[in-house]
Scaffold this active site. Structure first.
Site, PDB file in Angstrom:
ATOM      1  N   ARG A 265      -0.705   5.119   3.887  1.00  0.00           N
ATOM      2  CA  ARG A 265      -1.275   5.534   5.158  1.00  0.00           C
ATOM      3  C   ARG A 265      -1.129   7.038   5.310  1.00  0.00           C
ATOM      4  NH1 ARG A 265      -3.766   1.585   5.417  1.00  0.00           N
ATOM      5  NH2 ARG A 265      -4.002   0.060   7.100  1.00  0.00           N
TER       6      ARG A 265
ATOM      7  N   GLU B 206      -9.304  10.484   9.364  1.00  0.00           N
ATOM      8  CA  GLU B 206     -10.323  10.056   8.408  1.00  0.00           C
ATOM      9  C   GLU B 206     -11.676   9.907   9.100  1.00  0.00           C
ATOM     10  OE1 GLU B 206      -8.815   6.506   6.573  1.00  0.00           O
ATOM     11  OE2 GLU B 206      -7.232   7.596   5.503  1.00  0.00           O
TER      12      GLU B 206
ATOM     13  N   HIS C  99     -10.335   6.410   1.094  1.00  0.00           N
ATOM     14  CA  HIS C  99      -9.675   5.178   1.554  1.00  0.00           C
ATOM     15  C   HIS C  99     -10.328   3.931   0.932  1.00  0.00           C
ATOM     16  CE1 HIS C  99      -7.022   3.604   5.072  1.00  0.00           C
ATOM     17  NE2 HIS C  99      -6.994   2.766   4.042  1.00  0.00           N
TER      18      HIS C  99
END
Length: 257
Positions: free
Chosen positions: A175, A204, A222
């Site tokens: 994370r 993000e 991601h």
């Protein structure tokens, strides 16, 4: 959180798609007596394979070589082998332990750091559990696989970045926020041989993030848990979680909040 849940008096179950619980407040679910469907490690192989590919990529500097070739430059940078290196795994849960399995053919020395005692490795001389400071100072590769919570936010920062090896590889497929991005940028500006690969960021998508301008920083958007196989597993687990619920207290004991 409370502001949302207090307006949902008929809500009985939340079933999580995926494995990140940093957007769900477990104590609030307990307070409102809401059950949770959640399966730990459902996408572990997808993330551990991406992590291994990142380590190998940095070891042989594949992205840099690819960029050379696309720019009509046949230049070789001498890389290194993963075999016999020391790998530091921060967070030895489902993904961390799956990565250990993938690393077996490389005969690596593995240092793990976790809030729990991982007794299953106590008779394996190649795997030791140590403090975070020890792991950071001794590892050739540092990879993060811990949840994001109040104890892990900014876990790697300016205070402990200075003790890592020059030329160390740092991987984050967990994370954003576990590694302080401002501190990391400052470290990488000075330590050009240190190389970092992120799949996750504090914000993000990470547009305008200064890390992306560095030649020793690499990233993906991601993608860790989104292989074809993992998407199917996570979807089925979310459906199953409507009827099969987890013990929230056990999740709290594992470091989730």
């Amino acid at each position: 959180n409370t502001n949302i849940l207090k307006h949902l008096p008929n809500l009985k179950v939340i079933s999580k798609y995926g494995v990140g619980l940093d957007k769900i407040k477990l104590q609030e679910l307990k307070k409102f007596n809401i059950k949770l469907g959640f399966k730990i490690g459902i996408n572990k192989r997808s993330v551990s394979e991406l992590t291994l590919s990142m380590i190998l990529n940095l070891s042989r500097q594949l992205i840099i070589h690819n960029n050379f070739m696309k720019n009509n430059t046949s230049k070789q940078i001498i890389g290194s082998e993963l075999t016999n290196k020391t790998i530091g795994i921060i967070g030895a849960g489902s993904i961390g332990q799956d990565l250990i399995n993938l690393l077996k053919p490389f005969n690596c020395k593995i240092i793990i750091n976790d809030i729990r005692s991982i007794n299953k490795y106590k008779y394996n001389s190649n795997i030791i559990q140590k403090s975070l400071k020890y792991l950071l100072s001794k590892s050739d590769v540092i990879t993060v696989h811990t949840p994001l919570n109040s104890k892990t936010i900014n876990l790697i920062n300016s205070d402990n970045l200075k003790i890592i090896k020059n030329g160390c590889f740092i991987i984050n497929c967990a994370r954003g926020g576990i590694i302080n991005e401002i501190n990391l940028y400052q470290h990488l500006m000075i330590n050009k041989k240190t190389m970092v690969f992120f799949d996750v960021f504090e914000k993000e998508p990470p547009f305008n993030n200064k890390l992306l301008s560095l030649n020793n920083f690499f990233s993906t958007p991601h993608i860790g848990g989104t292989s074809d196989e993992a998407i199917i597993k996570m979807g089925l687990a979310a459906i199953e979680g409507l009827d099969k619920h987890v013990n929230i207290n056990k999740l709290l004991d594992l470091g989730y909040e």
